[in-house]
Write a protein that holds these residues in place. Structure first.
Motif, PDB file in Angstrom:
ATOM      1  N   ASN A 344      -7.490  -0.653   6.670  1.00 44.23           N
ATOM      2  CA  ASN A 344      -6.871  -1.895   7.143  1.00 44.23           C
ATOM      3  C   ASN A 344      -5.350  -1.855   7.103  1.00 44.23           C
ATOM      4  O   ASN A 344      -4.689  -2.877   7.301  1.00 44.23           O
ATOM      5  N   GLY A 345      -4.786  -0.684   6.817  1.00 42.19           N
ATOM      6  CA  GLY A 345      -3.334  -0.536   6.808  1.00 42.19           C
ATOM      7  C   GLY A 345      -2.691  -0.754   5.469  1.00 42.19           C
ATOM      8  O   GLY A 345      -1.474  -0.525   5.305  1.00 42.19           O
ATOM      9  N   GLU A 346      -3.462  -1.188   4.460  1.00 39.71           N
ATOM     10  CA  GLU A 346      -2.880  -1.440   3.144  1.00 39.71           C
ATOM     11  C   GLU A 346      -2.479  -0.127   2.489  1.00 39.71           C
ATOM     12  O   GLU A 346      -3.197   0.874   2.560  1.00 39.71           O
ATOM     13  N   SER A 347      -1.335  -0.129   1.835  1.00 38.82           N
ATOM     14  CA  SER A 347      -0.776   1.074   1.227  1.00 38.82           C
ATOM     15  C   SER A 347      -1.007   1.068  -0.279  1.00 38.82           C
ATOM     16  O   SER A 347      -0.841   0.039  -0.946  1.00 38.82           O
ATOM     17  N   PHE A 348      -1.377   2.247  -0.800  1.00 35.34           N
ATOM     18  CA  PHE A 348      -1.575   2.422  -2.244  1.00 35.34           C
ATOM     19  C   PHE A 348      -0.853   3.696  -2.680  1.00 35.34           C
ATOM     20  O   PHE A 348      -1.467   4.748  -2.860  1.00 35.34           O
ATOM     21  N   PRO A 349       0.466   3.638  -2.837  1.00 35.53           N
ATOM     22  CA  PRO A 349       1.216   4.860  -3.154  1.00 35.53           C
ATOM     23  C   PRO A 349       0.797   5.458  -4.497  1.00 35.53           C
ATOM     24  O   PRO A 349       0.665   4.749  -5.499  1.00 35.53           O
ATOM     25  N   TYR A 350       0.558   6.762  -4.506  1.00 32.79           N
ATOM     26  CA  TYR A 350       0.254   7.490  -5.747  1.00 32.79           C
ATOM     27  C   TYR A 350       0.552   8.961  -5.530  1.00 32.79           C
ATOM     28  O   TYR A 350       0.218   9.528  -4.488  1.00 32.79           O
ATOM     29  N   ALA A 351       1.172   9.570  -6.543  1.00 33.28           N
ATOM     30  CA  ALA A 351       1.501  10.998  -6.523  1.00 33.28           C
ATOM     31  C   ALA A 351       2.313  11.366  -5.279  1.00 33.28           C
ATOM     32  O   ALA A 351       2.124  12.435  -4.688  1.00 33.28           O
ATOM     33  N   SER A 352       3.197  10.484  -4.894  1.00 36.03           N
ATOM     34  CA  SER A 352       4.004  10.709  -3.701  1.00 36.03           C
ATOM     35  C   SER A 352       5.083  11.760  -3.956  1.00 36.03           C
ATOM     36  O   SER A 352       5.490  12.004  -5.094  1.00 36.03           O
ATOM     37  N   LYS A 353       5.555  12.352  -2.878  1.00 37.52           N
ATOM     38  CA  LYS A 353       6.630  13.334  -2.978  1.00 37.52           C
ATOM     39  C   LYS A 353       7.935  12.625  -3.349  1.00 37.52           C
ATOM     40  O   LYS A 353       8.374  11.700  -2.661  1.00 37.52           O
ATOM     41  N   PRO A 354       8.569  13.018  -4.459  1.00 35.82           N
ATOM     42  CA  PRO A 354       9.825  12.362  -4.839  1.00 35.82           C
ATOM     43  C   PRO A 354      10.966  12.796  -3.927  1.00 35.82           C
ATOM     44  O   PRO A 354      10.924  13.875  -3.320  1.00 35.82           O
ATOM     45  N   ASP A 355      11.973  11.945  -3.824  1.00 38.09           N
ATOM     46  CA  ASP A 355      13.136  12.301  -3.016  1.00 38.09           C
ATOM     47  C   ASP A 355      13.825  13.543  -3.572  1.00 38.09           C
ATOM     48  O   ASP A 355      14.220  14.436  -2.822  1.00 38.09           O
ATOM     49  N   THR A 356      13.966  13.587  -4.877  1.00 38.10           N
ATOM     50  CA  THR A 356      14.559  14.750  -5.542  1.00 38.10           C
ATOM     51  C   THR A 356      13.696  15.094  -6.735  1.00 38.10           C
ATOM     52  O   THR A 356      13.604  14.311  -7.690  1.00 38.10           O
ATOM     53  N   ALA A 357      13.048  16.232  -6.684  1.00 37.86           N
ATOM     54  CA  ALA A 357      12.115  16.619  -7.751  1.00 37.86           C
ATOM     55  C   ALA A 357      12.860  16.928  -9.035  1.00 37.86           C
ATOM     56  O   ALA A 357      13.945  17.516  -9.028  1.00 37.86           O
ATOM     57  N   GLN A 358      12.262  16.503 -10.142  1.00 41.86           N
ATOM     58  CA  GLN A 358      12.841  16.735 -11.463  1.00 41.86           C
ATOM     59  C   GLN A 358      11.870  17.553 -12.323  1.00 41.86           C
ATOM     60  O   GLN A 358      10.656  17.359 -12.260  1.00 41.86           O
TER      61      GLN A 358
END
Length: 930
Positions: A344-358
């Motif tokens: 249905n288009g709902e977003s569930f962000p998890y384990a996303s790629k970080p902008d700058t990895a640490q």
């Protein structure tokens, strides 16, 4: 004497008549004694109607679980099966109906569903009662078994008696298997059942992931009970009653001499004198069992070291910037074209790629070695520093269950003919004899359910139905495992923990076995050894920037194998689950990575379970990270391995979506799953396309939804979703080569006919479009290599193939699932081929690969590569494509695909025709609600 089961769908003609590899041969004296002794248990039968709780399904709940309910066999029954193919009662009677759906689905109606499934209504009609038992002579519980399937219907007037009956029934049906797996979970199978490679492979595979001591097992029980109040105390009481029931059956079967015959064949019991013992079960055995099941089905993630190796290969080929883009395009960690369960288009962000990895700790190129597991091997082939190849291969079929299983089709009542939701769903747990799962109905104070449970963990129904609702699960695979690089200090067995040089904890298992003649295994022994850190067991060694490190694997369910018992207790409690919301609340207590589905008479629901750790800011879950406080899970306590977890609202979830499908595909937008391959072509599309079409038309019925599942179960994903595009490239100009042109015609005709791997007629053991199927089976690995290896180079192509296998066709013994395993087409390069070919054709591609690969990106050169490999494939004989194995002759295409019930005991079953569907499956439509 057991009666001979009629020969139906299973193929008996080629069933080998030999003992399972882990079984020793019985002596002549033992054979005579077994055949002459009264080794079958008498069960008093009467016509008393079994007590049934309120059932709101209106006779519209069905289920199936091959090969059959009875997973125990006496020595006499095993020997008769091995010699003459005679099956004990209810050992195989669900295999024929299950197999026959492949040919029978085309004419399926609601009235015919129970020709292929069991009636899953509560209770047993009086004229269908086969036996009634008061286990242990108790007056507070009865076990009624029905005539058709032999499923136990356990009814208790006290909670203790009910769970006691559940344990007793479990032992009646699966005692040997339960014993095998409590030893597998402890890494002690070979000492228990012999040193065959299959046994070594099993214990090594699982013990590496869960190297627990007895104290660890008890601690997990203590913590699970202490952290869950009254429900925790009830779970402990239930488990103890369940174990009492198991042990009561052990004692009764021992004194009556009707215990499983495998105990004789492995030297634990003497068939003549009855000397020897069957060890009683204890509560820590349940945790050992749970650790195996959790490792198989509920522990998504890992693979960070392999990810790092392929990233380094990409960067070596293309440079850091471009190589990273290439790697990300193949990883497809959030592909916009991936099929979704929550659509249905709902977003569930998890384990996303970080902008700058640490905190990344990528290994130095070429420095990674796997930590040895096996040492001091005697009396068996193999090295002293690694698991033997034969042992690993022997375990492939069972461990592959983790890689591919389970589907669900659930439709809202808004789109059904009756106005009530309909579900067709179940777990694909592999095909074994006896089956890992067992059926039961359990009715007692606070308990009301029927369905499937893992053998030895059946104090509650784990997948099935309640009074007015059904539930099921598929493996979700989201990442709950991280790899940490612990910097070594002092020597290879000390590491830095928060700046202090700390000794690793060494855990060992020594296994020895006596010689057997059945499998040719000589007497021998070996030692397994695992080093543990606060960040989990050591899995690899490497250097990072020249520093020596050990790579450890930490999962959120590590040391928490017992926690999920609370969620299953709730699912069985009719006073708890009364709605989709309370269902979601129940499965939130399950810490394994599953997709859960629900249906009642008015509502449907979905929830993704698992303890998803909250990672430190900037940490990329795809790669190893430094074992330093700054990069640990938030609020992580190494003593208890607890941390902060994402809240329930952040897990993909939904109530009353128009429909849900799941075949281990991506759960929702922005929700990163651990496996590679969630791209534009996934086997979930086979369900999505069919269910979406049904919903658009409306008037969905149980039979039409079952047909959709069965149709997808025979589909060749490559042929349905990728082959038409390959043919468009080839047909962009006239094909002048006669061999290629003939192959194109056969492939085109197959696509037009529906791209199924389907028999010409029921039981023919020959496929329609057999030549086309053979050509594609031969062509796929050739075309993938020709398409991608020139551009990627050999090293990177190999590295990516290690992340994601090229192919997983039914006959691909080299694939991740292994041969004769049923589950197919989950892992492969179909999405890569699809996206690349569409790009070469000039079509729009969302989330495409970073460059065009086929023919260097030109249509004519791509066409040449496809035609060249197609000619080679078309010239291969059936014997070359299907080389034969211990089950099949070379060139037997149907047999190469066929499903085999892999023996975990003494009883063997025939092969059945291939179909890609759940092992245990429900078809449900409730008519009313409490």
């Amino acid at each position: 004497m057991p009666r001979r089961t009629p020969r139906t769908a299973p193929d008996r003609q080629r069933t080998p008549r030999r003992f399972p590899k882990f079984l020793g041969a019985a002596s002549i004296c033992a054979l005579i004694a077994a055949l002459l002794s009264p080794l079958t248990q008498a069960a008093a039968a009467d016509n008393t109607t079994a007590l049934a709780a309120n059932d709101y399904c209106g006779g519209q709940c069905s289920d199936i679980l091959p090969p059959g309910q009875n997973g125990n066999a006496t020595l006499a029954q095993i020997l008769l099966n091995q010699a003459f193919g005679i099956q004990p009662d209810h050992a195989e009677d669900q295999l024929g109906p299950y197999s026959n759906l492949a040919s029978g689905a085309a004419t399926l109606t609601d009235a015919k569903i129970n020709d292929f499934f069991n009636d899953a209504s509560f209770g047993v009609a009086s004229d269908q009662v086969a036996s009634t038992t008061a286990p242990g002579g108790r007056t507070d519980v009865t076990i009624v078994r029905d005539k058709k399937t032999g499923v136990p219907h356990i009814t208790g007037t006290t909670r203790y008696g009910t769970e006691y009956g559940a344990g007793y029934a479990a032992a009646q049906d699966r005692l040997w298997l339960m014993d095998v797996f409590r030893h597998v979970g402890r890494g002690q199978l070979t000492s228990f059942a012999g040193g065959a490679p299959s046994n070594q492979g099993l214990e090594q595979e699982f013990w590496r992931n869960a190297p627990y001591t007895e104290a660890d097992l008890q601690t997990q029980i203590d913590n699970a009970i202490a952290n869950n109040g009254a429900r925790g105390q009830q779970a402990l009481a239930d488990a103890n009653a369940y174990i009492d029931g198991i042990n009561a059956y052990i004692d009764a079967s021992d004194s009556g001499r009707y215990f499983p015959g495998e105990y004789v064949l492995t030297g634990h019991k003497d068939s003549i004198t009855n000397a020897g013992t069957i060890d009683h079960f204890k509560i820590t055995d349940l945790v050992a069992l749970a650790s195996v099941i959790g490792s198989l089905f509920g522990s998504g993630g890992g693979g960070e070291v392999n990810n790092a190796i392929s990233l380094l290969a990409a960067q070596s080929k293309y440079g850091v910037t471009e190589g990273t883009k290439v790697w990300e395009s193949f990883r497809e960690r959030n592909d916009p074209e991936a099929v979704l369960t929550v659509h249905n288009g709902e977003s569930f962000p998890y384990a996303s790629k970080p902008d700058t990895a640490q905190g990344e700790a990528l290994p130095d190129a070429g420095s990674v070695t796997q930590e040895p597991l096996v040492y001091d091997r005697t009396g068996s082939a193999g090295t002293a520093t690694a698991t033997s190849a034969s042992a690993t291969a022997a375990a492939t079929t069972l461990t592959s269950a983790k890689r591919g299983m389970s589907n669900a089709l659930v439709v809202s009542g808004k789109y059904t003919a009756s106005g009530h939701p309909i579900a067709v769903f179940g777990p694909q747990t592999g095909y074994f004899a006896p089956q890992l799962l067992m059926l039961q109905e359990i009715q007692g104070p606070g308990l009301s359910a029927r369905g499937a449970s893992f053998a030895g963990l059946s104090m509650y129904v784990e997948l099935g139905r309640g009074q007015d609702y059904s539930w099921s699960a598929t493996t979700s695979g989201q990442d709950i495992i991280d790899t940490y690089a612990v910097e070594l200090c002092q020597d290879d067995y000390h590491y830095l923990y928060h700046g202090t040089c700390t000794a690793m904890d060494k855990v060992e298992r020594t296994n020895s076995w006596k010689p057997t003649t059945a499998d040719g295994t000589a007497a021998g022994s070996y030692r397994m050894q695992v080093y543990r850190t606060k960040y989990g067991p050591v899995e690899y060694r490497a250097t990072v920037g020249g520093k020596k490190v050990a790579y450890t694997t930490l999962r959120s369910s590590y040391m928490h194998e017992a926690d999920s018992i609370i969620g299953f207790q709730m699912l069985n409690d009719p006073d708890y689950v009364k709605s989709p919301q309370t269902f979601q609340s129940a499965v939130q207590h399950i810490n394994y990575t599953f997709n859960w589905f629900y249906a009642d008479s008015s509502h449907t629901a979905y929830y993704n379970s698992g303890d998803n750790p909250v990672r430190a800011a900037g940490v990329d879950a795809e790669f190893p990270i430094w074992a330093q406080a700054a990069y640990e899970w938030q609020n992580w306590d190494p003593t208890t391995n607890t941390a902060s977890y994402t809240p329930p609202s952040a897990h993909p979830n939904s109530i009353d979506q128009d429909y849900y499908i799941s075949w281990n595909n991506k759960q929702a937008k922005d929700y990163t799953t651990a496996p590679w391959g969630d791209g534009s072509v996934h086997r979930g599309n086979l369900l999505e396309d069919r269910v979406k079409k049904l919903v658009a038309a409306g008037g969905v019925t149980r039979s039409s939804l079952t047909k959709a599942m069965a149709d997808a179960a025979l589909a060749d994903l490559r042929a349905e979703d990728v082959l038409p595009k390959l043919l468009r490239v080839i047909n962009s100009s006239t094909v002048t080569d006669t061999t290629a042109a003939a192959a194109v015609t056969k492939l085109s005709d197959w696509v037009t006919a529906g791209a199924k791997r389907k028999e010409t007629s029921a039981g023919s053991k020959a496929y329609a479009n057999a030549d086309a199927i053979r050509i594609l089976d031969a062509w796929w690995p050739l075309l993938v290599k020709a398409e991608f290896q020139p551009g990627l180079g050999t090293d990177l192509y190999t590295a990516f193939s290690n992340n994601l296998p090229i192919d997983e066709s039914p006959s691909a013994a080299h694939g991740p699932t292994g041969a004769h395993a049923g589950s197919s087409f989950q892992y492969g390069w179909w999405s890569y081929v699809d996206k690349d070919i569409r790009a070469v054709l000039g079509e729009s591609v969302q989330g495409g690969l970073s460059q065009k690969y086929c023919g260097g990106g030109t249509l004519s050169a791509c066409r040449d590569a496809l035609i060249s490999t197609l000619k080679t494939a078309a010239g291969l004989t059936a014997a070359q494509v299907y080389p034969g194995d211990d089950q099949c002759s070379a060139g037997d295409q149907w047999c190469a695909d066929s499903i085999v019930q892999r023996t975990l005991g003494g009883i063997k079953h025939g092969k059945i025709t291939w179909q890609n569907r759940p092992t245990y499956q429900q078809v449900v439509e409730y008519t009313s609600h409490r």
